[in-house]
Design an enzyme around this catalytic site. Structure first.
Site, PDB file in Angstrom:
ATOM      1  CB  ALA A  22      12.515  -9.824   0.427  1.00 48.58           C
ATOM      2  CB  VAL A  24       7.746  -4.195   1.036  1.00 50.83           C
ATOM      3  CG1 VAL A  24       8.518  -3.687   1.702  1.00 50.83           C
ATOM      4  CG2 VAL A  24       9.576  -4.316   0.733  1.00 50.83           C
ATOM      5  CG  ASP A 132      18.481  -3.647  -9.939  1.00 54.33           C
ATOM      6  OD1 ASP A 132      18.206  -3.460 -11.013  1.00 54.33           O
ATOM      7  OD2 ASP A 132      17.008  -3.844  -9.245  1.00 54.33           O
TER       8      ASP A 132
END
Length: 516
Positions: A22, A24, A132
């Site tokens: 993605a 941002v 993560d």
């Protein structure tokens, strides 16, 4: 997408970040008159149902967490692309802090570790594993507060069946990868403990527990390498630091802290100057298990770190452009050649590549990658200095290699001498343990001699062959050849031949089949 209005409410401004899934943006919430951060799934991925489902799962997982140490999720939507609306943080990432090349002061490092562990304790109690934890996912606000963000690959504790080798299941950065993630096994909350240990180790010593030329080599060390004690790198650290990190970085999850809260308790003791009484449990690992683990690492990390950028589930990559080789170029030259891709820059010491030149790239050159995908370039900060580990004598050759690699050193040669010690045992080290030398330098190891059988490697994949040789105690010399009757990438010749005997620590030359 700048000036787009999402959900009739969020007016997008400038892009402030990008990742594998993605982009941002900073945005204005026109309804509540406040600024927010909006993560928008990349349009090329929004057509993939599996990505959309995973993106939704991120929104649901993160929205369920309400803790001052976790970046808040306010809203989500799916038109025109799936998006998540988050708290806008003013500050910088831990990655920006530690990549300045300086150690974080002890007191501040422990405070940051405290913030991460407090957030993880809450998320774990809520049934969410982050999976993560890495510097880029830790925010330090302008006020000095610590916030964990990006639960993009978090998974409910009740849904831990997927492993690293699942298509599109990306797991972290190699330097912060837990051994079980590298092996493609189930990763539970104890993987977050391990990754947090890696972060704390790097903050305290100025370097991650393991380094290497490729993500695969780093992940291999997480499975079988020996971590140098922090006090051997930075003398004068509190005594409890070595114990805390030895437990957090245990290879076996059962030997680690079993909750973030337990690790946090010991961290509090260190801050208060108290004795850490947690026991370090060590269990022997069989040669077979290490070998299988190392091969699994290569397969799993190849999927996780390489495949994420380029491999579709249907394998349709043949029409994609190949990445150019930018290793050795300046950052500006490399970015000019990679103008069709989203380039992320990191820096690291490297004894082979001149300062301010590209030391490595992920994905590798010639990999077929869709335009707009992410490419990570590591820029060399030059060799820097490191310390020869003090505990090499008495180790096996395999463990000594791992310990040296962890501090950025190589084994330049071995000298096999008669000894009553088990074959391959390190007897002497040159330069002397504890010496400060240039990172990337070679170390000479005197080892107990012994004859071992050379494995037969003809027809074996190159990476697997090199792993087998290293595990057996040989050095690897690699050359290229071509045989039209053999698959590309396999061993077509070797010297000495398989089945013959060779002194441990000597070289075996393998010829890899490569098309002319």
């Amino acid at each position: 997408m700048i000036n787009s209005l999402l959900g009739d409410r969020y007016k997008l401004g400038e892009m402030i970040g990008t990742g594998g899934m993605a982009d941002v943006y900073i945005a204005d919430d026109t309804r509540l008159a406040r600024q927010v951060a909006v993560k928008v799934l990349r349009s090329d991925l929004a057509r993939d149902p599996s990505f959309v489902a995973r993106f939704r799962k991120e929104a649901l997982a993160a929205a369920a967490l309400n803790h001052p140490g976790i970046v808040a999720v306010y809203d989500s939507g799916e038109v025109p692309e799936p998006y998540i609306v988050m708290e806008l943080i003013s500050g910088h990432t831990l990655r920006e802090l530690i990549h300045k090349g300086e150690r974080v002061p002890l007191k501040r490092a422990l405070e940051i570790g405290e913030g991460i562990l407090a957030a993880l304790e809450y998320s774990h109690h809520s049934g969410i594993v982050h999976r993560d934890i890495k510097p880029a996912n830790i925010m330090i606000t302008d006020n000095g507060d610590v916030k964990v963000m990006d639960f993009g690959i978090a998974r409910a504790l009740a849904d831990l069946g997927a492993t690293l080798t699942s298509t599109w299941n990306v797991v972290g950065t190699a330097q912060y990868l837990s051994p079980e993630q590298a092996l493609g096994e189930i990763a539970d909350l104890r993987s977050d403990i391990y990754s947090t240990g890696c972060l704390l180790y790097e903050m305290l010593t100025g370097k991650p527990p393991f380094t290497g030329e490729t993500p695969v080599s780093i992940a291999y060390q997480h499975v079988s390498g020996v971590v140098a004690t922090p006090s051997s790198i930075v003398p004068g650290l509190p005594a409890g630091i070595d114990t805390l990190l030895a437990v957090a970085l245990a290879k076996n999850p059962d030997e680690r802290y079993q909750s973030a809260g337990l690790m946090l308790d010991d961290l509090y003791k260190i801050q208060a100057g108290q004795v850490v009484t947690t026991k370090v449990v060590k269990q022997p690992v069989s040669r077979r298990k290490v070998l299988i683990g190392a091969i699994s690492t290569i397969v799993a990390v190849g999927v996780a770190i390489g495949g994420v950028f380029l491999t579709r589930p249907d394998g349709a990559t043949t029409n994609l452009p190949q990445l150019p080789n930018v290793v050795g170029l300046t950052q500006a030259e490399a970015q000019a050649l990679l103008s069709d891709y989203v380039v992320t820059i990191s820096r690291a010491f490297d004894g082979r590549i001149p300062k301010d030149r590209v030391a490595s790239q992920i994905p590798l050159a010639t990999t077929r990658v869709q335009k707009g995908s992410g490419v990570v370039l590591t820029i060399s900060d030059g060799p820097g200095n490191t310390v020869v580990p003090i505990d090499l004598v008495g180790m096996s050759l395999i463990d000594a290699r791992g310990s040296l690699a962890a501090v950025g050193l190589l084994v330049s040669s071995t000298e096999a001498v008669p000894s009553d010690q088990p074959q391959g045992t390190v007897l002497k080290v040159t330069p002397e343990p504890g010496s400060t030398i240039t990172a990337g330098s070679g170390v000479v190891l005197q080892i107990a001699s012994g004859e071992i059988t050379v494995p037969s490697l003809i027809g074996t994949d190159a990476l697997q062959a090199k792993t087998i040789l290293v595990q057996e105690g040989f050095f690897v010399r690699e050359v290229e050849g071509y045989d039209a009757n053999q698959p590309i990438g396999v061993v077509i010749r070797q010297a000495p031949d398989g089945g013959t005997t060779q002194t441990i620590g000597k070289s075996v030359t393998i010829t890899i089949n490569k098309a002319p």
